[in-house]
Scaffold this active site. Structure first.
Site: not given
Length: 200
Positions: A9, A142
């Site tokens: 992200h 992530h």
């Protein structure tokens, strides 16, 4: 063909504050994080991307939405792309777990003491997610899930990837069928990579 484009992200407000979170919270992308996602979307243009999948955590989903919007596609959430389970580290500042010599990941006995998700569990769920779909697919997740996938295909343990830092909105591309890393934390799609993906 099974090509996984794993994207961390973009920068979020809790990244800036150094807070650890694995919950579906209200953290927001920073202006820089939005620009990072837009840059990644531009780099991916011209690739025949089938679908966009994301961790349900807001910072990942919002990144995926920025990128998918550039392709007029929807984003599907996948629980297997969640951040590593943080246990008692959840909500705490990352610098609480840095030693005097190195910064970075929580490893070894500290991980066990905090009740964090086991590395093998993280590897298993992320690899299952990317191995379950044909075509070129984007997976926004992530840092640790990306690192776990890389360590799986390189046949390394968690400690052996300690020095690997996955930057915000970077792209790690894996040819899942043959277990080959095409890029690792790249911020550009080079001509070599584009040719490889088009051949597949």
């Amino acid at each position: 063909m099974k090509i996984a484009i794993l994207i961390r992200h973009g920068e979020s407000d809790i990244n800036v504050k150094g807070i650890l979170s694995d919950t579906i919270d209200n953290n927001m992308l920073t202006e820089k994080g939005i620009m990072q996602a837009q840059h990644t979307a531009k780099e991916l243009q011209g690739l025949d991307i089938k679908n966009f999948y994301s961790s349900p955590i807001k910072r990942a989903f919002d990144t995926a939405q920025v990128i998918a919007d550039a392709f007029n596609k929807d984003v599907v959430t996948d629980q297997r792309l969640l951040e590593i389970g943080l246990g008692k580290a959840r909500g705490r500042r990352a610098n609480e777990f840095k030693d005097d010599l190195y910064s970075g990941h929580i490893t070894g006995k500290v991980r066990e003491e905090l009740g964090m998700e086991k590395w093998e569990s993280l590897q298993k769920r992320v690899v299952e997610a990317i191995a379950s779909r044909d075509g070129i697919n984007v997976y926004v997740t992530h840092s640790d899930p990306v690192r776990a996938a890389v360590s799986y295909f390189l046949e390394m343990g968690e400690e052996e990837t300690y020095g690997l830092s996955i930057k915000n909105a970077s792209m790690t591309i894996i040819d899942v069928e043959i277990g080959k890393l095409i890029t690792l934390g790249s911020i550009t799609i080079t001509d070599r990579v584009r040719e490889y993906l088009n051949r597949r």
